[in-house]
Design an enzyme around this catalytic site. Structure first.
Site, short mmCIF file in Angstrom:
data_model
loop_
_atom_site.label_atom_id
_atom_site.label_comp_id
_atom_site.label_asym_id
_atom_site.label_seq_id
_atom_site.Cartn_x
_atom_site.Cartn_y
_atom_site.Cartn_z
N ARG A 29 -1.02 -1.79 6.22
CA ARG A 29 -0.59 -0.78 7.19
C ARG A 29 -1.19 -1.09 8.55
O ARG A 29 -2.38 -1.37 8.68
CB ARG A 29 -1.01 0.61 6.72
CG ARG A 29 -0.02 1.19 5.73
CD ARG A 29 -0.28 2.64 5.44
NE ARG A 29 -1.39 2.83 4.54
CZ ARG A 29 -2.59 3.27 4.89
NH1 ARG A 29 -2.83 3.57 6.16
NH2 ARG A 29 -3.52 3.41 4.00
N GLY A 71 4.27 -0.53 3.42
CA GLY A 71 3.55 0.61 4.00
C GLY A 71 3.98 0.91 5.42
O GLY A 71 3.76 2.01 5.93
N SER A 91 -9.26 2.72 -3.62
CA SER A 91 -10.59 3.19 -4.01
C SER A 91 -10.59 3.97 -5.33
O SER A 91 -11.46 4.80 -5.56
CB SER A 91 -11.18 4.07 -2.90
OG SER A 91 -11.23 3.33 -1.70
C1 OXD Z 1 -1.53 3.18 0.95
C2 OXD Z 1 -0.46 3.04 -0.04
O1 OXD Z 1 -1.84 2.20 1.62
O2 OXD Z 1 -0.31 3.94 -0.88
O3 OXD Z 1 -2.09 4.27 1.05
O4 OXD Z 1 0.26 2.05 -0.01
#
Ligand code: OXD
Ligand code: MN
Length: 607
Positions: free
Chosen positions: A86, A211, A260
């Site tokens: 992202r 993303g 995470s």
């Molecule tokens: C993120 C995803 O980056 O869910 O949060 O792809």
């Protein structure tokens, strides 16, 4: 109703009929505008039929955006080396400044992205997909249209979202819908832009990483979050999972920053959602649905032993798009952390790959990118919950807020109350950065509710809505703070990956009134006796007093510094509700008292 000539000229008779059937002026206006501005060669309107799905998959192969793999139904897609996550810096919300949010003046942002989109689809086929976020015809449903010149993007949408052409036909007329316009453009990543306009449209150009390009995922979240805050519900970055109890299934949500532990947590019970949740109050109960019906998950580290369910999906015939992993000559895939032998050569996002290959800066290129992904339908997972499409949603009994924190937060604790949990666990999240976003790894970031990247209102407004939402509930979910990543002073992890099973069992037993707790300054923690029993029952492991003491001692000094930092942040946000600062002050006060009494750490054996 008439279809403007410009649009008509790009449509076959069949596609023309599909648009006419919608009887929706605003859809036609929108599509005419896109066609006029982006100038695609032709337009394919998806009804979501089997033939449509197959056509999109074929086009993805024919254009080379996906490559077939050995296992039937599996394909691989590559994004550019600099387009693997992202792109925060290139993502703008068009609005007055909002603290912590990348904003741009509306006209400036629109001018910029319009310039990049002009003629951007020339020579390409444009796809128009109709989808619903949330179960169809439910109170949660939000309709959306994705337009893109990338068959990979529309293929991903088809896996991840409920097709809803029929819903559009049903509601006809001027129903509200979200709009997503994506173009691969020239592919110049330096000119990548993702622009969110509160008018209800998101534009994305010169990027393919899902993303940034798959509108209904994280781009829609900015719009739905804002709508939720205005309407008094919650649109969250949370998994939803059903934990098996003695008598019944207990549904819990789990918010973790990307990479995470959210996906693995969602595999520990009945899977409703791995990433997103819409939560609404109904008759005093918080009920949740998954806006999605598929998983776009991080693949690094997935192995047979720790992740048997995902492993099975990734090795069984069926629809899977791998992205940015290594592909071998025989059409197998390899990713880092799979615990399989590393191939001697292959192809990845940076071209041909061999062990030791370096980039132009002399840095070794891993076989798969740390943010490499898989895209697969929820129904392929053997733990998929039968209630995924329940229009009433599932009732939420607990909410988990989890961080990647190496130094401070205990593995699991229960909040004293809804407000205490919302403020000191959700709103106070700080987490080490992962590969899901472009940037330096492992730097600690303030990331309230794991949502900071997606927040589109002032944090103060957002928290006010949260606190008020709780007040509407007759049965407030219990709130838990989790941390799967605590380390000892030598930098060694204090828990293994599977220990989360024990924490989740503890939550289940708390909900059923079967497990005890100890009261500390920061929340309620498990007792040693309960954990010793649960480690034995769940993992067949001996759990030592010394382990418990290392994991559950409250590191008062670190906690105090954490809450001082958080308090300072919120005191600078103009509209932070008073209640938030009060709860933080109380927390700091309790920690201070313990410091005076016990020093820098508080052992649970002190109680
Ligand atoms: C993120 C995803 O980056 O869910 O949060 O792809
Ligand atoms: Mn996510």
């Amino acid at each position: 109703m008439e279809i403007p000539n410009l649009l008509k000229g790009k449509l076959t008779d069949e596609m023309f009929l599909r648009l006419m059937e919608l009887k929706n002026e605003s859809v036609l206006d929108f599509l005419s505008w896109v066609v006029g501005h982006c100038d695609p060669e032709s337009v394919y309107v998806l009804k979501g039929t089997r033939e449509d799905q197959e056509y999109v998959k074929r086009r993805a192969l024919e254009t080379g955006e996906e490559i077939p793999l050995r296992v039937p139904g599996h394909t691989i897609h590559f994004d550019k080396p600099s387009d693997q996550a992202r792109a925060r810096e290139d993502t703008f919300i068009l609005s007055e400044p909002i603290p912590f949010v990348n904003t741009k003046p509306r006209q400036e942002g629109l001018n910029e992205v319009m310039e990049l989109l002009r003629g951007s689809m020339r020579g390409r086929e444009m796809f128009v997909g109709f989808y619903a976020l949330g179960p169809k015809s439910s109170p949660f449903q939000i309709l959306a249209i994705q337009v893109t010149d990338s068959p990979y993007v529309i293929h991903s949408e088809n896996i991840l979202y409920r097709s809803a052409y029929d819903e559009f036909v049903k509601v006809g007329g001027n129903v509200e819908f979200l709009r997503f316009v994506h173009s691969k453009g020239t592919g110049d990543v330096k000119k990548r832009r993702i622009v969110i306009d509160f008018g209800g449209t998101v534009y994305s150009v010169n990027t393919t990483y899902a993303g940034n390009s798959v509108g209904l995922k994280k781009l829609a979240l900015r719009l739905t979050l804002r709508r939720a805050v205005n309407e008094g519900w919650l649109s969250e970055h949370m998994a939803i999972v059903g934990l098996e109890g003695k008598e019944t299934t207990h549904y819990v949500t789990a918010a973790f920053p990307s990479g995470s532990g959210k996906t693995s947590t969602s595999m520990m019970g009945k899977l409703v959602s791995d990433d997103l949740a819409f939560i609404r109050e109904s008759q005093g109960i918080a009920r949740a649905v998954n806006p999605e019906i598929g998983v776009f998950g991080i693949i690094q580290g997935i192995n047979k032993r720790d992740d048997p369910i995902i492993w099975e999906v990734l090795h069984t015939p069926g629809e899977v798009i791998f992205s940015n992993v290594l592909m071998t000559e025989s059409g197998e895939v390899y990713w880092v952390g799979s615990e399989e032998p590393v191939p001697r050569k292959g192809i990845n996002y940076a071209g041909e790959w061999w062990p030791g290959k370096t980039n132009s800066e002399g840095v070794e290129i891993p076989p798969s990118h740390p943010n490499a992904r898989f895209t697969a339908p929820l129904k392929s997972f053997r733990n998929a919950d039968p209630r995924i499409d329940d229009p009433r949603g599932v009732e939420i009994e607990a909410m988990i807020f989890g961080v990647r924190d190496y130094t401070t937060v205990v593995p699991i604790a229960e909040a004293f109350s809804w407000a205490h949990g919302v403020v000191t666990m959700g709103a106070s999240m700080e987490s080490a950065r992962t590969s899901a976003v472009v940037g330096k790894l492992d730097e600690m970031e303030f990331n309230p509710m794991a949502l900071l990247d997606f927040i589109s209102v002032s944090l103060g407004e957002y928290l006010r809505n949260y606190l008020e939402f709780g007040k509407k509930l007759r049965l407030q979910p219990r709130i838990y703070g989790a941390n799967y990543f605590l380390k000892d002073m030598e930098g060694r992890y204090l828990n293994s990956k599977e220990d989360k099973r024990v924490w989740l069992r503890w939550i289940t037993e708390r909900l059923e009134g079967r497990a005890d707790h100890l009261r500390t300054a920061v929340g309620l923690i498990p007792t040693y006796e309960d954990l010793r029993r649960l480690f034995k029952e769940v993992l067949n492991k001996e759990y030592m007093k010394q382990q418990y003491e290392l994991q559950f001692s409250i590191r008062l000094k670190e906690y105090k510094n954490k809450y001082l930092r958080i308090r300072e942040l919120y005191s600078r946000v103009k509209d932070t509700p008073r209640e938030v600062l009060e709860i933080l002050d109380e927390q700091i006060g309790r920690i201070d008292k313990d410091i005076q009494r016990y020093g820098d750490t508080f052992s649970p054996f002190n109680i």
